[in-house]
Design a protein around this motif. Structure first.
Motif, PDB file in Angstrom:
ATOM      1  N   ASN A  77       0.821  -1.216   0.000  1.00 51.72           N
ATOM      2  CA  ASN A  77       0.000   0.000   0.000  1.00 51.72           C
ATOM      3  C   ASN A  77       0.853   1.264   0.000  1.00 51.72           C
ATOM      4  OD1 ASN A  77      -2.786  -1.105   0.140  1.00 51.72           O
ATOM      5  ND2 ASN A  77      -1.994  -2.024   2.010  1.00 51.72           N
ATOM      6  N   ALA A  78       1.832   1.296  -0.889  1.00 49.49           N
ATOM      7  CA  ALA A  78       2.817   2.381  -0.905  1.00 49.49           C
ATOM      8  C   ALA A  78       2.307   3.675  -1.519  1.00 49.49           C
ATOM      9  CB  ALA A  78       4.070   1.938  -1.660  1.00 49.49           C
ATOM     10  N   VAL A  79       1.232   3.590  -2.293  1.00 50.20           N
ATOM     11  CA  VAL A  79       0.747   4.776  -3.008  1.00 50.20           C
ATOM     12  C   VAL A  79      -0.731   5.019  -2.698  1.00 50.20           C
ATOM     13  CG1 VAL A  79       2.455   4.587  -4.859  1.00 50.20           C
ATOM     14  CG2 VAL A  79       0.253   3.415  -5.078  1.00 50.20           C
ATOM     15  N   ALA A  80      -1.140   6.268  -2.880  1.00 51.44           N
ATOM     16  CA  ALA A  80      -2.506   6.661  -2.560  1.00 51.44           C
ATOM     17  C   ALA A  80      -3.576   5.814  -3.264  1.00 51.44           C
ATOM     18  CB  ALA A  80      -2.711   8.151  -2.846  1.00 51.44           C
ATOM     19  N   PRO A  81      -3.445   5.499  -4.555  1.00 53.34           N
ATOM     20  CA  PRO A  81      -4.502   4.702  -5.192  1.00 53.34           C
ATOM     21  C   PRO A  81      -4.715   3.337  -4.524  1.00 53.34           C
ATOM     22  CG  PRO A  81      -3.157   5.735  -6.872  1.00 53.34           C
ATOM     23  CD  PRO A  81      -2.467   5.978  -5.551  1.00 53.34           C
ATOM     24  N   ALA A  82      -3.643   2.712  -4.061  1.00 55.09           N
ATOM     25  CA  ALA A  82      -3.783   1.428  -3.363  1.00 55.09           C
ATOM     26  C   ALA A  82      -4.545   1.623  -2.058  1.00 55.09           C
ATOM     27  CB  ALA A  82      -2.411   0.820  -3.099  1.00 55.09           C
ATOM     28  N   ARG A  83      -4.216   2.650  -1.319  1.00 55.93           N
ATOM     29  CA  ARG A  83      -4.897   2.913  -0.044  1.00 55.93           C
ATOM     30  C   ARG A  83      -6.355   3.291  -0.267  1.00 55.93           C
ATOM     31  NH1 ARG A  83       0.035   6.814   1.250  1.00 55.93           N
ATOM     32  NH2 ARG A  83       1.643   5.227   1.518  1.00 55.93           N
ATOM     33  N   GLU A  84      -6.594   4.087  -1.309  1.00 52.18           N
ATOM     34  CA  GLU A  84      -7.970   4.510  -1.622  1.00 52.18           C
ATOM     35  C   GLU A  84      -8.835   3.314  -2.000  1.00 52.18           C
ATOM     36  OE1 GLU A  84      -8.918   7.736  -1.043  1.00 52.18           O
ATOM     37  OE2 GLU A  84      -6.841   7.952  -0.375  1.00 52.18           O
ATOM     38  N   GLN A  85      -8.228   2.302  -2.616  1.00 51.66           N
ATOM     39  CA  GLN A  85      -8.963   1.091  -2.981  1.00 51.66           C
ATOM     40  C   GLN A  85      -9.650   0.506  -1.752  1.00 51.66           C
ATOM     41  OE1 GLN A  85      -6.311  -1.973  -4.373  1.00 51.66           O
ATOM     42  NE2 GLN A  85      -7.945  -3.466  -4.653  1.00 51.66           N
ATOM     43  N   TRP A  86      -8.934   0.447  -0.642  1.00 51.41           N
ATOM     44  CA  TRP A  86      -9.495  -0.136   0.583  1.00 51.41           C
ATOM     45  C   TRP A  86     -10.538   0.781   1.205  1.00 51.41           C
ATOM     46  CZ3 TRP A  86      -8.406  -4.673  -0.508  1.00 51.41           C
ATOM     47  CH2 TRP A  86      -7.176  -5.025  -1.036  1.00 51.41           C
ATOM     48  N   ASP A 136      11.866   5.436  -1.752  1.00 47.96           N
ATOM     49  CA  ASP A 136      11.775   6.694  -2.496  1.00 47.96           C
ATOM     50  C   ASP A 136      10.390   6.894  -3.092  1.00 47.96           C
ATOM     51  OD1 ASP A 136      14.427   7.250  -1.922  1.00 47.96           O
ATOM     52  OD2 ASP A 136      15.169   6.476  -3.842  1.00 47.96           O
ATOM     53  N   ASP A 137       9.738   5.784  -3.463  1.00 50.48           N
ATOM     54  CA  ASP A 137       8.424   5.851  -4.119  1.00 50.48           C
ATOM     55  C   ASP A 137       7.256   5.827  -3.139  1.00 50.48           C
ATOM     56  OD1 ASP A 137       9.778   5.854  -6.515  1.00 50.48           O
ATOM     57  OD2 ASP A 137       9.523   3.693  -6.844  1.00 50.48           O
ATOM     58  N   TYR A 138       7.515   5.563  -1.863  1.00 49.82           N
ATOM     59  CA  TYR A 138       6.454   5.460  -0.858  1.00 49.82           C
ATOM     60  C   TYR A 138       5.845   6.857  -0.650  1.00 49.82           C
ATOM     61  CZ  TYR A 138       4.160   3.294   3.182  1.00 49.82           C
ATOM     62  OH  TYR A 138       3.230   2.770   4.063  1.00 49.82           O
ATOM     63  N   SER A 139       4.587   7.009  -0.987  1.00 49.09           N
ATOM     64  CA  SER A 139       3.978   8.341  -0.980  1.00 49.09           C
ATOM     65  C   SER A 139       3.386   8.703   0.378  1.00 49.09           C
ATOM     66  CB  SER A 139       2.900   8.437  -2.069  1.00 49.09           C
ATOM     67  OG  SER A 139       1.804   7.620  -1.762  1.00 49.09           O
ATOM     68  N   GLU A 140       3.249   9.992   0.576  1.00 42.80           N
ATOM     69  CA  GLU A 140       2.622  10.511   1.794  1.00 42.80           C
ATOM     70  C   GLU A 140       1.164  10.071   1.826  1.00 42.80           C
ATOM     71  OE1 GLU A 140       4.114  12.294   4.275  1.00 42.80           O
ATOM     72  OE2 GLU A 140       5.969  11.892   3.188  1.00 42.80           O
ATOM     73  N   TRP A 141       0.602  10.048   3.013  1.00 41.76           N
ATOM     74  CA  TRP A 141      -0.804   9.701   3.168  1.00 41.76           C
ATOM     75  C   TRP A 141      -1.629  10.947   2.845  1.00 41.76           C
ATOM     76  CZ3 TRP A 141      -2.840   4.919   4.935  1.00 41.76           C
ATOM     77  CH2 TRP A 141      -1.868   3.940   5.138  1.00 41.76           C
ATOM     78  N   THR A 142      -2.392  10.870   1.765  1.00 42.90           N
ATOM     79  CA  THR A 142      -3.227  11.990   1.323  1.00 42.90           C
ATOM     80  C   THR A 142      -4.602  11.453   0.947  1.00 42.90           C
ATOM     81  OG1 THR A 142      -2.510  11.727  -0.975  1.00 42.90           O
ATOM     82  CG2 THR A 142      -1.238  13.267   0.395  1.00 42.90           C
ATOM     83  N   GLY A 143      -5.494  12.360   0.597  1.00 40.06           N
ATOM     84  CA  GLY A 143      -6.821  11.950   0.141  1.00 40.06           C
ATOM     85  C   GLY A 143      -7.641  11.340   1.258  1.00 40.06           C
ATOM     86  N   ASP A 144      -8.619  10.532   0.858  1.00 36.22           N
ATOM     87  CA  ASP A 144      -9.525   9.924   1.832  1.00 36.22           C
ATOM     88  C   ASP A 144      -8.803   9.013   2.811  1.00 36.22           C
ATOM     89  OD1 ASP A 144     -11.685  11.239   0.677  1.00 36.22           O
ATOM     90  OD2 ASP A 144     -12.268   9.516  -0.559  1.00 36.22           O
ATOM     91  N   SER A 145      -7.746   8.340   2.354  1.00 34.30           N
ATOM     92  CA  SER A 145      -7.042   7.417   3.249  1.00 34.30           C
ATOM     93  C   SER A 145      -6.339   8.153   4.394  1.00 34.30           C
ATOM     94  CB  SER A 145      -6.044   6.552   2.486  1.00 34.30           C
ATOM     95  OG  SER A 145      -5.044   7.336   1.890  1.00 34.30           O
ATOM     96  N   ALA A 146      -5.982   9.407   4.183  1.00 36.94           N
ATOM     97  CA  ALA A 146      -5.321  10.177   5.244  1.00 36.94           C
ATOM     98  C   ALA A 146      -6.276  10.476   6.398  1.00 36.94           C
ATOM     99  CB  ALA A 146      -4.769  11.486   4.683  1.00 36.94           C
ATOM    100  N   ALA A 147      -7.581  10.429   6.109  1.00 37.21           N
ATOM    101  CA  ALA A 147      -8.580  10.708   7.138  1.00 37.21           C
ATOM    102  C   ALA A 147      -8.973   9.460   7.932  1.00 37.21           C
ATOM    103  CB  ALA A 147      -9.824  11.320   6.496  1.00 37.21           C
ATOM    104  N   VAL A 148      -8.504   8.297   7.504  1.00 31.54           N
ATOM    105  CA  VAL A 148      -8.837   7.039   8.170  1.00 31.54           C
ATOM    106  C   VAL A 148      -7.932   6.854   9.385  1.00 31.54           C
ATOM    107  CG1 VAL A 148      -8.792   4.516   7.898  1.00 31.54           C
ATOM    108  CG2 VAL A 148      -9.663   5.959   6.048  1.00 31.54           C
TER     109      VAL A 148
END
Length: 172
Positions: A77-86, A136-148
């Motif tokens: 779950n390194a990127v926002a789209p993966a986290r948003e999927q859940w 290096d590619d692990y993204s910050e927690w943003t979007g809806d997943s950042a609120a979880v």
């Protein structure tokens, strides 16, 4: 409840997830073995096998949740789209969701774990160089997943300590 593990390989994420799931009596849906099976089926590694594995994991998690059981998904779950999927899955099913992120604050220990790791999935090889690239590619927690709700565990801590913290977080 949908519990999503996040973190790079070699951080102890999978071990912590297995023990937490066992304590909670819920199944684990791990992405890596799914991707291994896709590769063993002869799908070329230059195809989007990672995406396919995430989609299969989502389908399995959805079935488990629909049956009335919680589930723990183990994926990088390194990127926002993966986290948003859940997040989207939990929203669609009206399920609560929590993230457990596992890091290793000691780069030397992390590297030692990667270099001494003997994986049971030969189609997915891991080198320290690949992990450094992933960092290096692990993204910050943003979007809806950042609120979880999310807890970050450091795997330099004892396994028991991390499991206790995770279980307390999930039961809060």
């Amino acid at each position: 409840m949908l519990v999503v593990m996040a973190g790079l390989p070699g951080t102890g994420k999978s071990t912590i997830g297995q023990v937490v799931a066992g304590r909670l009596g819920i199944p684990v849906v791990p992405v890596d073995p799914i991707e291994t099976a896709i590769l063993q089926a002869g799908i070329a590694s230059d195809q989007p096998t990672g995406l396919a594995a995430y989609l299969v994991a989502e389908t399995l998690a959805e079935r488990v949740l629909e049956a009335g059981t919680g589930v723990l998904v183990d994926a990088v779950n390194a990127v926002a789209p993966a986290r948003e999927q859940w997040v989207n899955l939990a929203t669609r099913l009206g399920e609560p969701i929590k993230f457990i992120e596992v890091v290793c604050s000691d780069p030397d220990l992390h590297r030692e774990r990667i270099e001494s790791w003997r994986r049971s999935m030969p189609h997915i090889q891991l080198t320290w160089n690949a992990v450094e690239q992933s960092l290096d590619d692990y993204s910050e927690w943003t979007g809806d997943s950042a609120a979880v709700a999310r807890i970050t565990l450091d795997s330099v801590e004892p396994l028991g300590t991390n499991v206790e913290r995770a279980v307390a977080f999930l039961q809060s």
